[in-house]
Design an enzyme around this catalytic site. Structure first.
Site, PDB file in Angstrom:
ATOM      1  N   GLU A  99     -18.932  -4.249 -10.132  1.00 59.01           N
ATOM      2  CA  GLU A  99     -20.091  -4.683  -9.338  1.00 59.01           C
ATOM      3  C   GLU A  99     -19.875  -6.061  -8.693  1.00 59.01           C
ATOM      4  O   GLU A  99     -20.840  -6.757  -8.365  1.00 59.01           O
ATOM      5  CB  GLU A  99     -21.364  -4.703 -10.191  1.00 59.01           C
ATOM      6  CG  GLU A  99     -21.844  -3.345 -10.653  1.00 59.01           C
ATOM      7  CD  GLU A  99     -22.258  -2.399  -9.530  1.00 59.01           C
ATOM      8  OE1 GLU A  99     -22.135  -2.750  -8.346  1.00 59.01           O
ATOM      9  OE2 GLU A  99     -22.675  -1.286  -9.877  1.00 59.01           O
ATOM     10  N   HIS A 112     -26.454  -9.137 -14.587  1.00 57.03           N
ATOM     11  CA  HIS A 112     -26.788  -7.746 -14.277  1.00 57.03           C
ATOM     12  C   HIS A 112     -26.747  -6.940 -15.570  1.00 57.03           C
ATOM     13  O   HIS A 112     -25.767  -7.020 -16.310  1.00 57.03           O
ATOM     14  CB  HIS A 112     -25.792  -7.185 -13.262  1.00 57.03           C
ATOM     15  CG  HIS A 112     -25.882  -5.692 -13.120  1.00 57.03           C
ATOM     16  ND1 HIS A 112     -27.046  -5.048 -12.784  1.00 57.03           N
ATOM     17  CD2 HIS A 112     -24.958  -4.718 -13.297  1.00 57.03           C
ATOM     18  CE1 HIS A 112     -26.828  -3.746 -12.753  1.00 57.03           C
ATOM     19  NE2 HIS A 112     -25.570  -3.523 -13.068  1.00 57.03           N
ATOM     20  N   HIS A 127     -28.401  -3.190 -17.820  1.00 52.96           N
ATOM     21  CA  HIS A 127     -29.100  -1.903 -17.804  1.00 52.96           C
ATOM     22  C   HIS A 127     -30.124  -1.913 -18.945  1.00 52.96           C
ATOM     23  O   HIS A 127     -30.209  -0.957 -19.708  1.00 52.96           O
ATOM     24  CB  HIS A 127     -28.117  -0.747 -17.996  1.00 52.96           C
ATOM     25  CG  HIS A 127     -27.083  -0.629 -16.928  1.00 52.96           C
ATOM     26  ND1 HIS A 127     -26.057   0.283 -16.968  1.00 52.96           N
ATOM     27  CD2 HIS A 127     -26.915  -1.322 -15.757  1.00 52.96           C
ATOM     28  CE1 HIS A 127     -25.290   0.151 -15.883  1.00 52.96           C
ATOM     29  NE2 HIS A 127     -25.791  -0.812 -15.138  1.00 52.96           N
ATOM     30  N   TYR A 154     -49.406 -12.365 -15.487  1.00 47.34           N
ATOM     31  CA  TYR A 154     -49.120 -13.534 -14.639  1.00 47.34           C
ATOM     32  C   TYR A 154     -47.643 -13.897 -14.606  1.00 47.34           C
ATOM     33  O   TYR A 154     -47.144 -14.486 -13.644  1.00 47.34           O
ATOM     34  CB  TYR A 154     -49.972 -14.728 -15.088  1.00 47.34           C
ATOM     35  CG  TYR A 154     -49.450 -15.470 -16.300  1.00 47.34           C
ATOM     36  CD1 TYR A 154     -49.743 -15.044 -17.582  1.00 47.34           C
ATOM     37  CD2 TYR A 154     -48.635 -16.589 -16.148  1.00 47.34           C
ATOM     38  CE1 TYR A 154     -49.243 -15.713 -18.689  1.00 47.34           C
ATOM     39  CE2 TYR A 154     -48.141 -17.267 -17.242  1.00 47.34           C
ATOM     40  CZ  TYR A 154     -48.443 -16.824 -18.518  1.00 47.34           C
ATOM     41  OH  TYR A 154     -47.941 -17.484 -19.595  1.00 47.34           O
ATOM     42  N   HIS A 180     -30.629   2.635 -11.879  1.00 46.78           N
ATOM     43  CA  HIS A 180     -29.457   1.850 -12.268  1.00 46.78           C
ATOM     44  C   HIS A 180     -29.799   0.755 -13.301  1.00 46.78           C
ATOM     45  O   HIS A 180     -29.432   0.877 -14.461  1.00 46.78           O
ATOM     46  CB  HIS A 180     -28.819   1.251 -11.005  1.00 46.78           C
ATOM     47  CG  HIS A 180     -27.531   0.556 -11.252  1.00 46.78           C
ATOM     48  ND1 HIS A 180     -26.530   0.466 -10.313  1.00 46.78           N
ATOM     49  CD2 HIS A 180     -27.063  -0.114 -12.335  1.00 46.78           C
ATOM     50  CE1 HIS A 180     -25.513  -0.211 -10.824  1.00 46.78           C
ATOM     51  NE2 HIS A 180     -25.812  -0.565 -12.050  1.00 46.78           N
ATOM     52  N   TYR A 194     -43.717 -25.641 -12.717  1.00 46.07           N
ATOM     53  CA  TYR A 194     -43.857 -25.460 -14.164  1.00 46.07           C
ATOM     54  C   TYR A 194     -42.620 -26.007 -14.887  1.00 46.07           C
ATOM     55  O   TYR A 194     -41.488 -25.709 -14.515  1.00 46.07           O
ATOM     56  CB  TYR A 194     -44.018 -23.974 -14.486  1.00 46.07           C
ATOM     57  CG  TYR A 194     -44.117 -23.665 -15.957  1.00 46.07           C
ATOM     58  CD1 TYR A 194     -45.318 -23.860 -16.641  1.00 46.07           C
ATOM     59  CD2 TYR A 194     -43.022 -23.175 -16.661  1.00 46.07           C
ATOM     60  CE1 TYR A 194     -45.418 -23.570 -17.977  1.00 46.07           C
ATOM     61  CE2 TYR A 194     -43.115 -22.887 -18.016  1.00 46.07           C
ATOM     62  CZ  TYR A 194     -44.322 -23.078 -18.661  1.00 46.07           C
ATOM     63  OH  TYR A 194     -44.413 -22.800 -20.000  1.00 46.07           O
TER      64      TYR A 194
END
Ligand SMILES: [Zn+2]
Length: 227
Positions: A88, A107, A109, A128, A170, A223
């Site tokens: 990827e 990344h 799964h 929120y 994916h 924040y």
């Protein structure tokens, strides 16, 4: 956030490996399906990123196993490393090209987020904390075959205004200002997806208004800022 891009070093390579191992320890990844990268400048001054290699368990990873890919690479002929980059790599490359603010990418799964992605669902404004990803929802990028330029483009478009997105059928892509930040975002997306799936099992889930989410998005911009 520092505007200084990290120079390639043993420390940043070790930090990347720690992040990859944390994905498994935090149970947001199984086996070798996920991948991690960090934006750096190589020792000879080339801009690009370091990424986990394909096919090597994170427990066995050594700093020299990581692969450097220069910016705007369109194949792996310019990659530098002993190993072959994650399948990827183009997904990571396209996101770094399109968003200068992204310094690291995780990344995975992870189960609940991927379950929603398999329904081609965005994570809506039911809580929120969805606003921490920078938008009214956490979008789901249209399905494209794994490892393709089409998937890379699909994800980069979904991430234009967001720090994280789902990839249909994916998984998840989470970005950050550094490795810890990207990992935190990946964990948050999974947590929100799990909450949403449970809430939905109890009935229809009311959503926050666009106005309330806009307020939350603004609040998250400052924040945690100490001064
Ligand atoms: Zn994947």
């Amino acid at each position: 956030m520092s505007d200084v891009v990290l120079i390639d070093s043993i420390e940043i390579r070790r930090a990347l490996i720690v992040t990859a191992r944390q994905m498994n320890a935090l149970r947001i990844n199984v086996n070798k399906s996920g991948n991690v990268s960090v934006r750096i400048t190589s020792e000879c001054g080339r801009e690009g990123f370091l990424i986990t290699p394909t096919g090597i368990p994170y427990e066995a990873l050594e700093p020299a196993d990581l692969v450097f890919i220069p910016m705007f690479a369109r194949d792996l002929s310019s990659a530098v490393g002993l190993r072959k980059a994650s399948s990827e790599w183009a997904l990571h490359a396209r996101i770094y090209e399109k968003k200068a603010s992204v310094r690291a990418i995780v990344h995975t799964h992870s189960v609940y987020a991927t379950a929603m992605a398999c329904q081609e669902m965005a994570i809506p404004a039911f809580h929120y904390m969805v606003a921490t990803a920078g938008g009214q929802e956490i979008p789901c990028a249209p399905y494209c075959t794994f490892g393709t330029d089409e998937l890379a483009d699909s994800a980069a478009i979904a991430l234009a205004e967001h720090k994280a997105c789902l990839l249909a059928h994916h998984g998840v892509v989470a970005t950050g200002k550094d490795l810890d930040d990207a990992l935190r975002m990946a964990v948050e997306v999974e947590n929100l997806a799990q909450c949403y799936c449970i809430a939905r099992s109890l009935g229809e889930v009311p959503l926050l208004s666009n106005e309330e989410m806009a307020l939350n998005i603004e609040k998250f911009k400052t924040y945690g800022v100490q001064k």
